[in-house]
Design a protein around this motif. Structure first.
Motif, PDB file in Angstrom:
ATOM      1  N   LEU A   8       0.030   4.255  -2.268  1.00 34.20           N
ATOM      2  CA  LEU A   8      -1.233   4.964  -2.064  1.00 34.20           C
ATOM      3  C   LEU A   8      -1.255   5.784  -0.781  1.00 34.20           C
ATOM      4  O   LEU A   8      -2.236   6.495  -0.523  1.00 34.20           O
ATOM      5  N   LEU A   9      -0.216   5.692   0.043  1.00 32.57           N
ATOM      6  CA  LEU A   9      -0.204   6.368   1.347  1.00 32.57           C
ATOM      7  C   LEU A   9       0.622   7.636   1.310  1.00 32.57           C
ATOM      8  O   LEU A   9       1.565   7.772   0.510  1.00 32.57           O
ATOM      9  N   GLU A  21       0.808  -1.219   0.000  1.00 37.79           N
ATOM     10  CA  GLU A  21       0.000   0.000   0.000  1.00 37.79           C
ATOM     11  C   GLU A  21       0.842   1.269   0.000  1.00 37.79           C
ATOM     12  O   GLU A  21       0.290   2.383   0.060  1.00 37.79           O
ATOM     13  N   GLN A  22       2.132   1.125  -0.057  1.00 35.85           N
ATOM     14  CA  GLN A  22       3.009   2.293   0.101  1.00 35.85           C
ATOM     15  C   GLN A  22       2.761   3.362  -0.959  1.00 35.85           C
ATOM     16  O   GLN A  22       2.828   4.575  -0.686  1.00 35.85           O
TER      17      GLN A  22
END
Length: 340
Positions: free
Chosen positions: A80-81, A77-78
Protein backbone atom coordinates in the motif's frame (compact mmCIF):
# COMPACT_ATOMS: atom_id res chain seq x y z
CA UNK A 1 104.08 -20.48 48.11
CA UNK A 2 101.79 -17.59 47.18
CA UNK A 3 100.65 -19.49 44.07
CA UNK A 4 99.78 -22.55 46.15
CA UNK A 5 97.81 -20.46 48.66
CA UNK A 6 95.90 -18.74 45.83
CA UNK A 7 95.09 -22.06 44.21
CA UNK A 8 93.80 -23.54 47.49
CA UNK A 9 91.66 -20.42 48.06
CA UNK A 10 90.09 -20.72 44.59
CA UNK A 11 89.46 -24.45 45.14
CA UNK A 12 87.65 -23.67 48.42
CA UNK A 13 85.41 -21.09 46.67
CA UNK A 14 84.58 -23.63 43.95
CA UNK A 15 83.66 -26.23 46.58
CA UNK A 16 81.30 -23.80 48.35
CA UNK A 17 79.67 -22.94 45.01
CA UNK A 18 79.00 -26.62 44.28
CA UNK A 19 77.48 -27.11 47.72
CA UNK A 20 75.20 -24.10 47.20
CA UNK A 21 74.07 -25.42 43.85
CA UNK A 22 73.02 -28.74 45.38
CA UNK A 23 70.17 -26.94 47.20
CA UNK A 24 68.10 -27.06 44.03
CA UNK A 25 65.48 -24.71 42.61
CA UNK A 26 62.29 -24.09 44.63
CA UNK A 27 59.21 -23.62 42.44
CA UNK A 28 55.57 -22.82 43.32
CA UNK A 29 52.42 -21.74 41.53
CA UNK A 30 49.09 -20.00 42.21
CA UNK A 31 45.63 -20.11 40.65
CA UNK A 32 44.55 -16.48 40.25
CA UNK A 33 40.96 -17.42 39.37
CA UNK A 34 40.65 -19.49 42.56
CA UNK A 35 42.05 -16.62 44.65
CA UNK A 36 39.72 -14.01 43.11
CA UNK A 37 36.69 -16.26 43.66
CA UNK A 38 37.53 -16.47 47.38
CA UNK A 39 38.05 -12.72 47.95
CA UNK A 40 34.74 -11.32 49.26
CA UNK A 41 35.17 -7.75 47.98
CA UNK A 42 35.89 -9.00 44.46
CA UNK A 43 32.95 -11.43 44.35
CA UNK A 44 30.51 -8.74 45.56
CA UNK A 45 31.75 -6.21 42.98
CA UNK A 46 31.68 -8.92 40.28
CA UNK A 47 28.03 -9.71 41.07
CA UNK A 48 27.15 -6.02 40.75
CA UNK A 49 28.93 -5.87 37.39
CA UNK A 50 27.09 -8.97 36.17
CA UNK A 51 23.77 -7.35 37.11
CA UNK A 52 24.77 -4.27 35.14
CA UNK A 53 25.73 -6.43 32.14
CA UNK A 54 22.38 -8.19 32.33
CA UNK A 55 20.65 -4.79 32.20
CA UNK A 56 22.67 -3.88 29.09
CA UNK A 57 21.63 -7.16 27.42
CA UNK A 58 17.99 -6.40 28.14
CA UNK A 59 18.35 -2.95 26.56
CA UNK A 60 19.86 -4.52 23.43
CA UNK A 61 17.03 -7.06 23.30
CA UNK A 62 14.33 -4.35 23.67
CA UNK A 63 15.83 -2.35 20.78
CA UNK A 64 16.03 -5.50 18.65
CA UNK A 65 12.34 -6.26 19.29
CA UNK A 66 11.38 -2.70 18.29
CA UNK A 67 13.33 -3.05 15.01
CA UNK A 68 11.63 -6.41 14.34
CA UNK A 69 8.23 -4.78 14.83
CA UNK A 70 9.11 -2.04 12.32
CA UNK A 71 10.25 -4.69 9.81
CA UNK A 72 7.04 -6.70 10.19
CA UNK A 73 4.91 -3.57 9.84
CA UNK A 74 6.74 -2.57 6.67
CA UNK A 75 6.33 -6.05 5.24
CA UNK A 76 2.59 -5.99 5.94
CA UNK A 77 2.02 -2.48 4.49
CA UNK A 78 4.51 -2.60 1.65
CA UNK A 79 1.85 -3.17 -1.03
CA UNK A 80 0.00 0.00 0.00
CA UNK A 81 3.03 2.33 0.22
CA UNK A 82 4.80 4.34 -2.41
CA UNK A 83 8.45 3.68 -3.28
CA UNK A 84 9.55 6.87 -1.50
CA UNK A 85 7.84 5.84 1.77
CA UNK A 86 9.30 2.31 1.54
CA UNK A 87 12.82 3.71 1.06
CA UNK A 88 12.32 6.11 3.95
CA UNK A 89 11.25 3.33 6.36
CA UNK A 90 14.05 1.00 5.22
CA UNK A 91 16.57 3.80 5.84
CA UNK A 92 15.13 4.33 9.33
CA UNK A 93 15.31 0.60 10.10
CA UNK A 94 18.90 0.42 8.83
CA UNK A 95 19.86 3.38 11.01
CA UNK A 96 18.31 1.77 14.12
CA UNK A 97 20.10 -1.54 13.40
CA UNK A 98 23.48 0.20 13.10
CA UNK A 99 22.77 2.15 16.27
CA UNK A 100 21.98 -1.08 18.16
CA UNK A 101 25.17 -2.75 16.84
CA UNK A 102 27.24 0.24 17.95
CA UNK A 103 25.66 0.03 21.39
CA UNK A 104 26.50 -3.69 21.65
CA UNK A 105 30.10 -2.99 20.63
CA UNK A 106 30.33 -0.18 23.17
CA UNK A 107 29.13 -2.42 26.01
CA UNK A 108 30.42 -5.90 25.07
CA UNK A 109 33.20 -5.30 22.49
CA UNK A 110 36.89 -6.12 22.89
CA UNK A 111 37.47 -2.65 24.38
CA UNK A 112 33.92 -2.25 25.68
CA UNK A 113 32.67 -1.15 29.08
CA UNK A 114 32.34 -4.73 30.41
CA UNK A 115 35.97 -5.69 29.69
CA UNK A 116 37.33 -2.37 31.00
CA UNK A 117 35.32 -2.52 34.23
CA UNK A 118 36.39 -6.13 34.80
CA UNK A 119 40.02 -5.04 34.45
CA UNK A 120 39.52 -2.11 36.84
CA UNK A 121 37.77 -4.43 39.29
CA UNK A 122 40.52 -7.08 39.31
CA UNK A 123 43.57 -4.77 39.35
CA UNK A 124 43.56 -3.79 43.08
CA UNK A 125 43.18 -7.45 44.12
CA UNK A 126 45.89 -8.53 41.67
CA UNK A 127 48.24 -5.90 43.10
CA UNK A 128 47.61 -7.25 46.60
CA UNK A 129 48.20 -10.80 45.34
CA UNK A 130 51.51 -9.85 43.71
CA UNK A 131 52.64 -8.16 46.95
CA UNK A 132 51.67 -11.26 48.96
CA UNK A 133 53.53 -13.49 46.49
CA UNK A 134 56.70 -11.41 46.84
CA UNK A 135 56.50 -11.63 50.64
CA UNK A 136 55.98 -15.41 50.55
CA UNK A 137 58.77 -15.90 47.99
CA UNK A 138 61.26 -13.91 50.07
CA UNK A 139 60.25 -15.55 53.36
CA UNK A 140 60.25 -19.14 52.05
CA UNK A 141 63.04 -18.86 49.45
CA UNK A 142 61.05 -19.54 46.26
CA UNK A 143 62.98 -19.13 43.02
CA UNK A 144 59.98 -19.14 40.65
CA UNK A 145 56.20 -18.74 41.15
CA UNK A 146 53.84 -19.21 38.18
CA UNK A 147 50.15 -18.43 37.60
CA UNK A 148 48.22 -21.58 36.66
CA UNK A 149 45.32 -19.60 35.14
CA UNK A 150 47.50 -17.52 32.78
CA UNK A 151 48.66 -18.33 29.25
CA UNK A 152 51.52 -20.40 30.70
CA UNK A 153 50.92 -24.03 29.74
CA UNK A 154 51.21 -26.33 32.78
CA UNK A 155 50.95 -29.95 31.66
CA UNK A 156 51.23 -31.16 35.26
CA UNK A 157 51.33 -29.41 38.65
CA UNK A 158 51.59 -31.28 41.97
CA UNK A 159 49.21 -29.96 44.63
CA UNK A 160 52.03 -29.60 47.17
CA UNK A 161 53.50 -26.74 45.10
CA UNK A 162 50.19 -24.79 45.10
CA UNK A 163 50.53 -21.73 47.36
CA UNK A 164 47.13 -20.19 46.49
CA UNK A 165 45.78 -20.85 50.00
CA UNK A 166 48.88 -19.23 51.51
CA UNK A 167 48.27 -16.11 49.39
CA UNK A 168 44.61 -16.02 50.49
CA UNK A 169 45.69 -16.27 54.12
CA UNK A 170 48.05 -13.31 53.67
CA UNK A 171 45.24 -11.23 52.10
CA UNK A 172 42.79 -12.17 54.86
CA UNK A 173 45.39 -11.46 57.55
CA UNK A 174 45.91 -7.94 56.23
CA UNK A 175 42.16 -7.29 56.34
CA UNK A 176 41.72 -8.79 59.81
CA UNK A 177 44.64 -6.96 61.43
CA UNK A 178 42.90 -3.59 60.93
CA UNK A 179 39.95 -4.70 63.09
CA UNK A 180 41.74 -6.54 65.95
CA UNK A 181 42.74 -5.38 69.42
CA UNK A 182 46.29 -5.89 70.72
CA UNK A 183 45.36 -9.11 72.52
CA UNK A 184 43.49 -10.48 69.52
CA UNK A 185 46.40 -9.44 67.27
CA UNK A 186 48.83 -11.43 69.42
CA UNK A 187 46.59 -14.52 69.29
CA UNK A 188 46.23 -14.12 65.52
CA UNK A 189 50.02 -13.91 65.08
CA UNK A 190 50.46 -17.16 67.04
CA UNK A 191 47.87 -18.81 64.82
CA UNK A 192 49.62 -17.48 61.70
CA UNK A 193 52.99 -18.82 62.87
CA UNK A 194 51.41 -22.24 63.39
CA UNK A 195 49.90 -22.19 59.88
CA UNK A 196 53.26 -21.16 58.38
CA UNK A 197 55.02 -23.97 60.23
CA UNK A 198 52.54 -26.51 58.84
CA UNK A 199 53.14 -25.19 55.31
CA UNK A 200 56.87 -25.81 55.73
CA UNK A 201 56.59 -29.20 57.48
CA UNK A 202 54.34 -31.86 55.86
CA UNK A 203 54.72 -34.15 58.91
CA UNK A 204 53.39 -31.41 61.19
CA UNK A 205 50.50 -30.78 58.80
CA UNK A 206 49.62 -34.51 58.80
CA UNK A 207 49.79 -34.54 62.59
CA UNK A 208 47.45 -31.53 62.81
CA UNK A 209 45.07 -33.19 60.36
CA UNK A 210 45.04 -36.33 62.51
CA UNK A 211 44.32 -34.26 65.62
CA UNK A 212 41.45 -32.52 63.84
CA UNK A 213 39.99 -35.86 62.75
CA UNK A 214 40.37 -37.21 66.29
CA UNK A 215 38.60 -34.13 67.68
CA UNK A 216 35.81 -34.52 65.11
CA UNK A 217 35.35 -38.17 66.12
CA UNK A 218 35.26 -37.19 69.81
CA UNK A 219 32.73 -34.44 69.10
CA UNK A 220 30.57 -36.95 67.22
CA UNK A 221 30.61 -39.34 70.20
CA UNK A 222 29.62 -36.49 72.54
CA UNK A 223 26.84 -35.43 70.15
CA UNK A 224 25.55 -39.03 69.94
CA UNK A 225 25.56 -39.35 73.72
CA UNK A 226 23.75 -36.05 74.06
CA UNK A 227 21.15 -37.19 71.52
CA UNK A 228 20.64 -40.45 73.42
CA UNK A 229 20.28 -38.57 76.72
CA UNK A 230 17.71 -36.22 75.16
CA UNK A 231 15.80 -39.23 73.81
CA UNK A 232 15.83 -40.87 77.24
CA UNK A 233 14.65 -37.64 78.86
CA UNK A 234 11.86 -37.37 76.29
CA UNK A 235 10.80 -40.96 76.97
CA UNK A 236 10.93 -40.30 80.72
CA UNK A 237 8.71 -37.23 80.37
CA UNK A 238 6.25 -39.15 78.23
CA UNK A 239 6.24 -42.03 80.70
CA UNK A 240 5.73 -39.62 83.59
CA UNK A 241 2.77 -38.01 81.85
CA UNK A 242 1.34 -41.45 81.10
CA UNK A 243 1.71 -42.54 84.75
CA UNK A 244 -0.01 -39.37 85.91
CA UNK A 245 -2.86 -39.95 83.47
CA UNK A 246 -3.13 -43.63 84.57
CA UNK A 247 -3.16 -42.58 88.23
CA UNK A 248 -5.90 -40.12 87.48
CA UNK A 249 -7.81 -42.76 85.54
CA UNK A 250 -7.30 -45.26 88.37
CA UNK A 251 -8.94 -42.85 90.77
CA UNK A 252 -11.91 -42.78 88.42
CA UNK A 253 -11.81 -46.63 88.09
CA UNK A 254 -11.11 -46.73 84.31
CA UNK A 255 -7.51 -48.10 84.11
CA UNK A 256 -6.88 -51.72 83.04
CA UNK A 257 -4.11 -54.05 84.22
CA UNK A 258 -3.38 -55.32 80.69
CA UNK A 259 -2.71 -51.80 79.41
CA UNK A 260 -0.28 -51.18 82.27
CA UNK A 261 1.61 -54.42 81.54
CA UNK A 262 1.85 -53.63 77.83
CA UNK A 263 3.27 -50.17 78.55
CA UNK A 264 5.95 -51.65 80.84
CA UNK A 265 7.04 -54.06 78.05
CA UNK A 266 7.28 -51.17 75.58
CA UNK A 267 9.45 -49.17 77.97
CA UNK A 268 11.83 -52.12 78.45
CA UNK A 269 12.23 -52.64 74.67
CA UNK A 270 12.94 -48.92 74.06
CA UNK A 271 15.57 -48.78 76.83
CA UNK A 272 17.31 -51.92 75.52
CA UNK A 273 17.45 -50.62 71.94
CA UNK A 274 18.80 -47.24 73.14
CA UNK A 275 21.57 -48.93 75.15
CA UNK A 276 22.58 -51.11 72.17
CA UNK A 277 22.73 -48.07 69.86
CA UNK A 278 24.92 -46.19 72.37
CA UNK A 279 27.39 -49.07 72.71
CA UNK A 280 27.60 -49.50 68.92
CA UNK A 281 28.31 -45.77 68.39
CA UNK A 282 31.14 -45.85 70.97
CA UNK A 283 32.66 -49.03 69.46
CA UNK A 284 32.52 -47.59 65.92
CA UNK A 285 34.21 -44.40 67.07
CA UNK A 286 37.00 -46.32 68.83
CA UNK A 287 37.57 -48.51 65.76
CA UNK A 288 37.73 -45.49 63.44
CA UNK A 289 40.13 -43.73 65.83
CA UNK A 290 42.45 -46.78 65.88
CA UNK A 291 42.44 -47.00 62.07
CA UNK A 292 43.25 -43.28 61.76
CA UNK A 293 46.11 -43.60 64.25
CA UNK A 294 47.60 -46.57 62.37
CA UNK A 295 47.36 -44.70 59.06
CA UNK A 296 49.03 -41.60 60.55
CA UNK A 297 51.91 -43.67 61.94
CA UNK A 298 52.38 -45.41 58.61
CA UNK A 299 52.36 -42.12 56.66
CA UNK A 300 54.76 -40.52 59.13
CA UNK A 301 57.14 -43.50 58.86
CA UNK A 302 57.08 -43.29 55.07
CA UNK A 303 57.75 -39.53 55.07
CA UNK A 304 60.67 -39.94 57.49
CA UNK A 305 62.14 -42.79 55.41
CA UNK A 306 61.87 -40.76 52.20
CA UNK A 307 63.46 -37.75 53.85
CA UNK A 308 66.27 -39.89 55.30
CA UNK A 309 66.92 -41.45 51.92
CA UNK A 310 66.99 -38.05 50.18
CA UNK A 311 69.37 -36.62 52.78
CA UNK A 312 71.65 -39.64 52.48
CA UNK A 313 71.78 -39.34 48.69
CA UNK A 314 72.41 -35.59 48.94
CA UNK A 315 75.19 -36.15 51.52
CA UNK A 316 76.79 -38.84 49.38
CA UNK A 317 76.70 -36.59 46.32
CA UNK A 318 78.27 -33.67 48.22
CA UNK A 319 81.03 -35.91 49.58
CA UNK A 320 81.77 -37.23 46.10
CA UNK A 321 81.96 -33.70 44.70
CA UNK A 322 84.21 -32.55 47.52
CA UNK A 323 86.45 -35.57 47.02
CA UNK A 324 86.68 -34.82 43.31
CA UNK A 325 87.57 -31.20 44.01
CA UNK A 326 90.23 -32.23 46.55
CA UNK A 327 91.67 -34.74 44.11
CA UNK A 328 91.79 -32.15 41.31
CA UNK A 329 93.41 -29.63 43.66
CA UNK A 330 96.00 -32.17 44.79
CA UNK A 331 96.87 -33.11 41.21
CA UNK A 332 97.16 -29.45 40.28
CA UNK A 333 99.36 -28.79 43.31
CA UNK A 334 101.54 -31.75 42.36
CA UNK A 335 101.93 -30.45 38.82
CA UNK A 336 102.95 -27.01 40.10
CA UNK A 337 105.42 -28.58 42.49
CA UNK A 338 106.99 -30.67 39.73
CA UNK A 339 107.28 -27.57 37.50
CA UNK A 340 109.01 -25.61 40.25
Amino acid sequence: MRKQFLFLFLALIAANTVVAQTRGTKVGYIDMEYILQNVQDYTEAKNQLEQKAQKWKQEVEVKKNEIDKLKNALKAEQALLTKELIDERETEIKFLENENLDYQQKRFGANGDLIQQKSVLAKPIQDQVFTAIQDIAEAKKYDFIFDKSSDLTMLFAAKRFDISDQVLRVLNRTEKREQLTKKQLKEEEAKENKEDAMDENPVLADRQKALDEKKAARDKIIADRKLIQEEKKKQFDERRKQLLSEREAKKNGTVSVSAKTEDLKTKTIVNDSTEVASKKAVEDAKLKQAEQKAKILEDRKKVLEDRKKALEEKRKKILEEREAIKKAAAEKLKENTNKN
